[in-house]
Design a protein around this motif. Structure first.
Motif, PDB file in Angstrom:
ATOM      1  N   SER A   1       0.885  -1.175   0.600  1.00 26.19           N
ATOM      2  CA  SER A   1      -0.173  -0.087  -0.046  1.00 26.19           C
ATOM      3  C   SER A   1       0.746   1.217  -0.168  1.00 26.19           C
ATOM      4  O   SER A   1       2.165   1.008   0.289  1.00 26.19           O
ATOM      5  N   LEU A   2       0.183   2.558  -0.420  1.00 26.97           N
ATOM      6  CA  LEU A   2       1.210   3.699  -0.513  1.00 26.97           C
ATOM      7  C   LEU A   2      -0.297   4.514   0.095  1.00 26.97           C
ATOM      8  O   LEU A   2      -1.223   5.301  -0.433  1.00 26.97           O
ATOM      9  N   ALA A   3       0.622   5.689   0.140  1.00 20.58           N
ATOM     10  CA  ALA A   3      -0.008   7.143   0.332  1.00 20.58           C
ATOM     11  C   ALA A   3      -1.044   7.706  -0.636  1.00 20.58           C
ATOM     12  O   ALA A   3      -0.417   7.321  -2.084  1.00 20.58           O
ATOM     13  N   ARG A   4      -2.377   8.115  -0.982  1.00 21.24           N
ATOM     14  CA  ARG A   4      -2.977   8.343  -1.918  1.00 21.24           C
ATOM     15  C   ARG A   4      -2.084   9.272  -3.119  1.00 21.24           C
ATOM     16  O   ARG A   4      -2.036   9.458  -4.018  1.00 21.24           O
ATOM     17  N   THR A   5      -1.401  11.001  -2.695  1.00 14.04           N
ATOM     18  CA  THR A   5      -0.492  11.507  -3.528  1.00 14.04           C
ATOM     19  C   THR A   5       0.134  10.726  -3.825  1.00 14.04           C
ATOM     20  O   THR A   5       0.852  10.856  -5.204  1.00 14.04           O
ATOM     21  N   LYS A   6       0.904   9.560  -3.551  1.00 13.16           N
ATOM     22  CA  LYS A   6       2.134   8.666  -3.933  1.00 13.16           C
ATOM     23  C   LYS A   6       1.502   8.006  -5.136  1.00 13.16           C
ATOM     24  O   LYS A   6       2.062   7.762  -6.293  1.00 13.16           O
ATOM     25  N   VAL A   7       0.050   7.549  -4.975  1.00 10.51           N
ATOM     26  CA  VAL A   7       0.229   6.485  -5.988  1.00 10.51           C
ATOM     27  C   VAL A   7      -0.558   7.555  -7.246  1.00 10.51           C
ATOM     28  O   VAL A   7      -0.583   6.991  -8.113  1.00 10.51           O
ATOM     29  N   HIS A   8      -1.083   8.554  -7.051  1.00  8.70           N
ATOM     30  CA  HIS A   8      -1.952   9.011  -7.730  1.00  8.70           C
ATOM     31  C   HIS A   8      -0.138   9.806  -8.705  1.00  8.70           C
ATOM     32  O   HIS A   8      -0.690  10.019 -10.487  1.00  8.70           O
ATOM     33  N   SER A   9       0.512  10.789  -7.852  1.00  6.19           N
ATOM     34  CA  SER A   9       1.581  11.102  -8.905  1.00  6.19           C
ATOM     35  C   SER A   9       2.733   9.923  -9.143  1.00  6.19           C
ATOM     36  O   SER A   9       2.782   9.944 -10.456  1.00  6.19           O
ATOM     37  N   GLN A  10       2.722   8.620  -9.135  1.00  5.57           N
ATOM     38  CA  GLN A  10       3.261   7.842  -9.279  1.00  5.57           C
ATOM     39  C   GLN A  10       2.320   6.740 -10.431  1.00  5.57           C
ATOM     40  O   GLN A  10       2.860   5.890 -11.267  1.00  5.57           O
ATOM     41  N   GLY A  11       1.250   6.966 -10.473  1.00  7.50           N
ATOM     42  CA  GLY A  11       0.565   6.499 -11.563  1.00  7.50           C
ATOM     43  C   GLY A  11       0.074   5.006 -10.983  1.00  7.50           C
ATOM     44  O   GLY A  11       0.064   3.731 -12.057  1.00  7.50           O
TER      45      GLY A  11
ATOM     46  N   GLY B   1     -11.761  21.871  -3.829  1.00  4.72           N
ATOM     47  CA  GLY B   1     -10.784  20.935  -3.018  1.00  4.72           C
ATOM     48  C   GLY B   1     -10.271  19.688  -3.559  1.00  4.72           C
ATOM     49  O   GLY B   1      -9.204  19.285  -3.061  1.00  4.72           O
ATOM     50  N   LYS B   2     -10.516  18.935  -4.610  1.00 13.71           N
ATOM     51  CA  LYS B   2     -10.905  17.604  -4.865  1.00 13.71           C
ATOM     52  C   LYS B   2      -9.575  17.906  -5.544  1.00 13.71           C
ATOM     53  O   LYS B   2      -8.652  19.054  -6.375  1.00 13.71           O
ATOM     54  N   ASP B   3      -8.536  16.664  -5.428  1.00 15.36           N
ATOM     55  CA  ASP B   3      -7.387  16.445  -5.692  1.00 15.36           C
ATOM     56  C   ASP B   3      -6.497  16.097  -6.949  1.00 15.36           C
ATOM     57  O   ASP B   3      -6.206  16.134  -8.049  1.00 15.36           O
ATOM     58  N   THR B   4      -8.225  15.156  -7.749  1.00 23.83           N
ATOM     59  CA  THR B   4      -8.531  15.843  -9.521  1.00 23.83           C
ATOM     60  C   THR B   4      -9.582  15.435  -9.572  1.00 23.83           C
ATOM     61  O   THR B   4     -10.526  15.653  -8.991  1.00 23.83           O
ATOM     62  N   PHE B   5      -9.450  16.036 -10.535  1.00 31.29           N
ATOM     63  CA  PHE B   5     -10.552  16.979 -11.511  1.00 31.29           C
ATOM     64  C   PHE B   5     -11.823  17.937 -10.709  1.00 31.29           C
ATOM     65  O   PHE B   5     -13.153  17.477 -10.301  1.00 31.29           O
ATOM     66  N   PRO B   6     -11.082  18.923  -9.804  1.00 36.93           N
ATOM     67  CA  PRO B   6     -12.440  19.892  -8.968  1.00 36.93           C
ATOM     68  C   PRO B   6     -13.059  20.489  -9.928  1.00 36.93           C
ATOM     69  O   PRO B   6     -12.666  20.910 -10.921  1.00 36.93           O
ATOM     70  N   GLY B   7     -14.181  20.687  -9.414  1.00 36.73           N
ATOM     71  CA  GLY B   7     -14.911  21.480 -10.209  1.00 36.73           C
ATOM     72  C   GLY B   7     -15.840  21.206 -11.840  1.00 36.73           C
ATOM     73  O   GLY B   7     -16.761  21.244 -12.068  1.00 36.73           O
ATOM     74  N   LEU B   8     -15.507  19.477 -11.620  1.00 34.68           N
ATOM     75  CA  LEU B   8     -16.112  19.393 -12.980  1.00 34.68           C
ATOM     76  C   LEU B   8     -17.249  18.384 -12.181  1.00 34.68           C
ATOM     77  O   LEU B   8     -17.733  17.201 -11.483  1.00 34.68           O
TER      78      LEU B   8
ATOM     79  N   SER C   1      -3.557  19.584 -11.061  1.00 35.47           N
ATOM     80  CA  SER C   1      -5.067  19.928 -10.393  1.00 35.47           C
ATOM     81  C   SER C   1      -4.244  19.980  -9.030  1.00 35.47           C
ATOM     82  O   SER C   1      -2.519  20.216  -9.201  1.00 35.47           O
ATOM     83  N   PRO C   2      -3.927  22.067  -8.867  1.00 38.94           N
ATOM     84  CA  PRO C   2      -3.408  22.440  -7.867  1.00 38.94           C
ATOM     85  C   PRO C   2      -3.469  22.105  -6.296  1.00 38.94           C
ATOM     86  O   PRO C   2      -2.233  22.032  -6.139  1.00 38.94           O
ATOM     87  N   VAL C   3      -4.827  21.209  -6.331  1.00 39.64           N
ATOM     88  CA  VAL C   3      -3.817  19.963  -5.180  1.00 39.64           C
ATOM     89  C   VAL C   3      -2.833  19.222  -5.279  1.00 39.64           C
ATOM     90  O   VAL C   3      -1.761  18.973  -4.442  1.00 39.64           O
ATOM     91  N   GLN C   4      -2.894  18.352  -6.185  1.00 35.04           N
ATOM     92  CA  GLN C   4      -2.023  17.241  -6.480  1.00 35.04           C
ATOM     93  C   GLN C   4      -0.734  17.822  -7.082  1.00 35.04           C
ATOM     94  O   GLN C   4       0.200  16.951  -7.243  1.00 35.04           O
ATOM     95  N   GLY C   5      -1.142  18.673  -8.451  1.00 34.25           N
ATOM     96  CA  GLY C   5      -0.381  18.495  -9.236  1.00 34.25           C
ATOM     97  C   GLY C   5      -0.246  18.102 -10.555  1.00 34.25           C
ATOM     98  O   GLY C   5      -1.251  17.088 -10.846  1.00 34.25           O
ATOM     99  N   GLU C   6       0.233  17.104 -11.238  1.00 33.70           N
ATOM    100  CA  GLU C   6       0.075  16.651 -12.539  1.00 33.70           C
ATOM    101  C   GLU C   6       0.169  15.218 -11.592  1.00 33.70           C
ATOM    102  O   GLU C   6       0.544  14.476 -10.806  1.00 33.70           O
ATOM    103  N   PHE C   7      -1.013  14.410 -12.500  1.00 34.37           N
ATOM    104  CA  PHE C   7      -1.358  12.797 -11.949  1.00 34.37           C
ATOM    105  C   PHE C   7      -1.873  12.061 -12.947  1.00 34.37           C
ATOM    106  O   PHE C   7      -1.892  12.370 -13.673  1.00 34.37           O
ATOM    107  N   THR C   8      -1.662  10.492 -12.295  1.00 41.88           N
ATOM    108  CA  THR C   8      -2.215   9.658 -13.666  1.00 41.88           C
ATOM    109  C   THR C   8      -3.124   8.972 -12.664  1.00 41.88           C
ATOM    110  O   THR C   8      -2.659   8.390 -11.748  1.00 41.88           O
ATOM    111  N   CYS C   9      -4.359   8.769 -13.113  1.00 40.04           N
ATOM    112  CA  CYS C   9      -5.303   8.308 -12.058  1.00 40.04           C
ATOM    113  C   CYS C   9      -5.309   6.836 -12.634  1.00 40.04           C
ATOM    114  O   CYS C   9      -6.001   6.375 -13.222  1.00 40.04           O
ATOM    115  N   ASN C  10      -4.985   5.653 -12.449  1.00 37.80           N
ATOM    116  CA  ASN C  10      -4.905   4.165 -13.175  1.00 37.80           C
ATOM    117  C   ASN C  10      -5.625   3.531 -12.017  1.00 37.80           C
ATOM    118  O   ASN C  10      -5.329   3.826 -11.747  1.00 37.80           O
ATOM    119  N   GLU C  11      -6.976   3.344 -12.544  1.00 33.09           N
ATOM    120  CA  GLU C  11      -7.940   2.954 -11.108  1.00 33.09           C
ATOM    121  C   GLU C  11      -8.698   1.369 -11.759  1.00 33.09           C
ATOM    122  O   GLU C  11      -9.248   1.457 -13.081  1.00 33.09           O
TER     123      GLU C  11
END
Length: 279
Positions: A104-114, A139-146, A196-206
């Motif tokens: 397991s890894l922290a949320r922000t690392k999972v998103h930044s590392q894809g 304030g969401k870390d991915t796709f805020p305001g959508l 996003s402003p909170v996360q920066g660049e991310f790859t959301c592999n889900e």
């Protein structure tokens, strides 16, 4: 005596104010990734410029003021742990349970590392042919305001998919449901990259587990959490399907729009199931 250099964020705001900065450099995601940045007085300005500058979706407004906009509340715990999974053999063709990678890894690392992780999506449909959608909080870390599905959430380490579904529907919409209320559509794999402003660049592999949920009430009865959900509304299935398909054309690059982008193979599972409810 030499004047002390202004902090990076303050310098950036000053440059924006006098017109020296019209778009953002690649270094900005790293600047905004620090949690403290979300509490700066100028953060709302940065956030709004981020959406229009980096994404290139529309022109930057000529006048912006942060005085009337409160800093957003973070709509998630960036340190929460996600279980990591092996990548699918085929993203488009994957159906069913993923294979655990054993850590397991922290949320922000999972998103930044894809890294691959799990999530749930719930779509509420009403007897009159409408579907409930939510606009994600700023304030969401991915796709805020959508705009997005009715309720969604990541599966945190140690939790099950069912536990997560029940929790997210309760937390985001204020609805207490049971497992028997849910109509499972299966688990698919999706991959999308953005910033996003909170996360920066991310790859959301889900690995997303999709569910339908019949809702006979009115959207005004939903008690949504403003830290995660900015607004909810009900939209006709015909209109919703057209909008989602427009943003995700078959075999073509996605088109930015008001909804979180969902790939064609996601829509091929979701939309027929929804449309079958309203023959």
């Amino acid at each position: 005596m030499r004047r002390r250099a202004a902090p990076p964020l303050a310098s950036l705001l000053a440059s924006i104010a006098i017109g020296r900065v019209s778009t953002f450099s690649p270094a900005l995601p790293r600047l905004l990734r620090a949690p403290a940045a979300s509490h700066q007085a100028g953060y709302p300005v940065i956030q709004r410029l981020w959406r229009v500058g980096v994404a290139g979706r529309r022109a930057i407004p000529a006048s912006m003021s942060s005085s009337s906009v409160a800093p957003p509340v973070l709509g998630q715990d960036l340190k929460e742990l996600f279980d990591v999974y092996e990548a699918p053999e085929s993203i488009e063709k994957h159906r069913g349970e993923p294979v655990s990678a054993g850590y397991s890894l922290a949320r922000t690392k999972v998103h930044s590392q894809g890294l691959w992780h799990r999530a749930v999506h719930v779509w509420l449909y009403q007897p009159d042919g409408r579907v409930v959608i939510q606009r994600r909080a700023q304030g969401k870390d991915t796709f805020p305001g959508l705009w997005d599905c009715s309720a969604a959430g990541h599966v945190t380490s140690g939790d099950t998919v069912l536990e997560t579904v029940l929790k997210e529907v309760q937390e985001e919409l204020g609805l207490a449901i049971t497992a028997s209320d849910l109509e499972p559509l299966g688990t698919i794999a999706t991959s999308v990259s953005d910033s996003s402003p909170v996360q920066g660049e991310f790859t959301c592999n889900e690995y997303k587990s999709l569910f339908l949920l019949k809702f006979s009430g009115d959207v005004s009865e939903l008690n949504f959490d403003p830290a995660e959900v900015e607004a909810v509304e009900a939209r006709a299935i015909i209109e919703l399907a057209a909008q989602l398909r427009t943003q995700s054309p078959q075999d073509k690059p996605r088109i930015d729009g008001p909804f979180v982008p969902r790939p064609a193979h996601y829509l091929s599972v979701l939309l027929p199931a929804l449309e079958a409810k309203f023959p």
